[in-house]
Scaffold this active site. Structure first.
Site, PDB file in Angstrom:
ATOM      1  CE1 TYR A 105      -5.077 -10.833  -3.748  1.00 11.93           C
ATOM      2  CE2 TYR A 105      -3.420 -11.912  -3.277  1.00 11.93           C
ATOM      3  CZ  TYR A 105      -4.607 -11.619  -3.835  1.00 11.93           C
ATOM      4  OH  TYR A 105      -4.871 -12.546  -3.467  1.00 11.93           O
ATOM      5  CD  GLU A 192      -7.405 -11.696  -1.720  1.00 15.54           C
ATOM      6  OE1 GLU A 192      -7.662 -11.821  -2.479  1.00 15.54           O
ATOM      7  OE2 GLU A 192      -8.276 -10.503  -1.104  1.00 15.54           O
TER       8      GLU A 192
END
Ligand code: GDP
Ligand code: MN
Length: 392
Positions: A105, A192
């Protein structure tokens, strides 16, 4: 403004980030044709992904792999038209499926409180970061980057090592810097990548290479900075926006829905906020924030009224106009025009002072519309709250 994955990926590519190729299909046949091209180029499987502005598409069945063109068509057919968290899928992304070794992530987010850009990373990729934050907060690392100094070398390295990517820290640090840059360049609030993945590729000669790639992308742009990026406006997905927001933007009105029952129409943002405070103090709850702007003409007033009334919970309307550039009589005519078009019988209380206020009062009195003119702002607020039945 939230961007669809395929649009967000365009911006990642512009920032120099590694993103596997993709195409967008609106029909199963189109998805099939595109899949054929990926297979012809050597793909073992293709991935078909629903393009909707919600997370967790994978879990909802909106991300699927296919091993043949026929299967790609069938999968696309199943995903297109699917309902994911209340949104109908109109488009799918098609690409060569990545052979994932491990998922990570990585994100950049505007941290208003810290007045910095926060870079967040985790070796626990693929799952929603909110889940990781709850179950394993130590697995998330974050650093604060100054917007003008950028993500510094040591910070980028720190991120890379914390992700467990020490053996490929140069690559990972470069990607962290790219994510920061994508946020800055586009005036985004959020960039993101989840998952950022180590992807294995087998060359025609059988050689195996592994590299980090952005397999998913989520970007939210700062609406207030969009004027600096007119080319990004075309990435807006009107299908997924609230029609009321679309109309308000088209009219140049600042309109924000709230939970209450008293619709507010005010000129000037400061006056609009003060009006909401007064409504609250009198025991009422505003149904919206609305600044109709300076020099509001009657057609704009009528349009603003339509927006307010589109909310079924509105039980009274409070109009507060300080006539400077906006002329009171012009606003009054707009209100009468709006009243004539009104499909729902909602009481309206009006306070107009300043330019042509007397004329406005006379116009409203003679209109026979039942619009109430109040003698003062306090009286107008009290009356609106009473009419909405909140203070009872
Ligand atoms: P999200 O669920 O909306 O976040 O959609 P993602 O694009 O992140 O996809 C969800 C999951 O599907 C990823 O975490 C991956 O595990 C998987 N996935 C996505 N793209 C590929 C791909 O190209 N190949 C493989 N094998 N899995 C993929
Ligand atoms: Mn994802």
């Amino acid at each position: 403004m939230k961007l669809q994955e395929f649009a967000a990926k365009q911006l990642l590519v512009q920032a120099g980030l590694p993103v596997p190729g993709w195409s967008v299909a609106t029909t199963p046949q189109q998805a099939r044709t595109q899949a054929e091209e990926y297979f012809a180029a050597g793909a073992g499987r293709v991935v078909i992904k629903a393009q909707v502005l919600v997370g967790g598409r994978g879990k909802a069945g909106g991300v699927k792999l296919a091993a043949t063109a026929a299967e790609a068509e069938a999968v696309a057919s199943a995903i297109l038209g699917m309902d994911i968290k209340g949104i109908t899928v109109r488009r799918v992304l098609v690409g060569a499926a990545a052979d994932i070794v491990k998922e990570f992530y990585l994100a950049a987010v505007l941290d208003r409180a810290a007045q910095r850009i926060r870079i967040m990373a985790s070796a626990e990729g693929g799952v929603e970061i909110e889940t990781v934050a709850e179950t394993n907060p130590d697995a998330i690392v974050s650093v604060l980057a100054h917007p003008h100094l950028g993500l510094l070398d040591h910070q980028a390295r720190q991120i890379a090592f914390a992700m467990g990517l020490g053996d490929r820290w140069k690559e990972a640090a470069g990607i962290a810097k790219g994510v920061f840059q994508a946020l800055i360049d586009n005036d985004a609030d959020l960039v993101e990548i989840n998952p950022l993945a180590i992807v294995r590729t087998i060359g025609p000669d059988g050689s195996v290479t592994e590299a980090l790639q952005a397999l998913d992308a989520k970007i939210t742009l700062d609406d207030s900075a969009l004027f600096r990026h007119p080319q990004l406006e075309q990435l807006r997905d009107l299908d997924e926006e609230d029609p009321v927001d679309v109309e308000a933007r088209g009219l140049g009105l600042s309109f924000i829905r709230l939970d209450g029952t008293i619709g507010c129409m005010v000129n000037g943002a400061g006056l609009a906020m003060a009006t909401m405070d007064l409504v609250k103090r009198a025991g009422g709850e505003p149904a919206n924030f609305l600044d109709i702007g300076g020099g509001a003409r009657s057609d704009k007033v009528a349009a603003a009224m339509r927006l307010i009334l589109s909310e079924p919970s509105v039980r009274a309307i409070l109009v507060n106009i300080f006539g400077g550039i906006a002329r009171g009589d012009e606003v009054a005519r707009g209100l009468i025009e709006a009243r004539a078009q009104q499909t729902r019988d909602v009481p309206m209380v009006v306070r107009i002072v300043g330019t042509n206020a007397d004329l406005a009062a006379a116009i409203l009195r003679d209109s026979g519309t039942g619009i109430e003119a109040a003698s003062s702002l306090d009286a107008a607020v009290e009356r609106a709250v009473a009419l909405a039945g909140v203070s009872a």
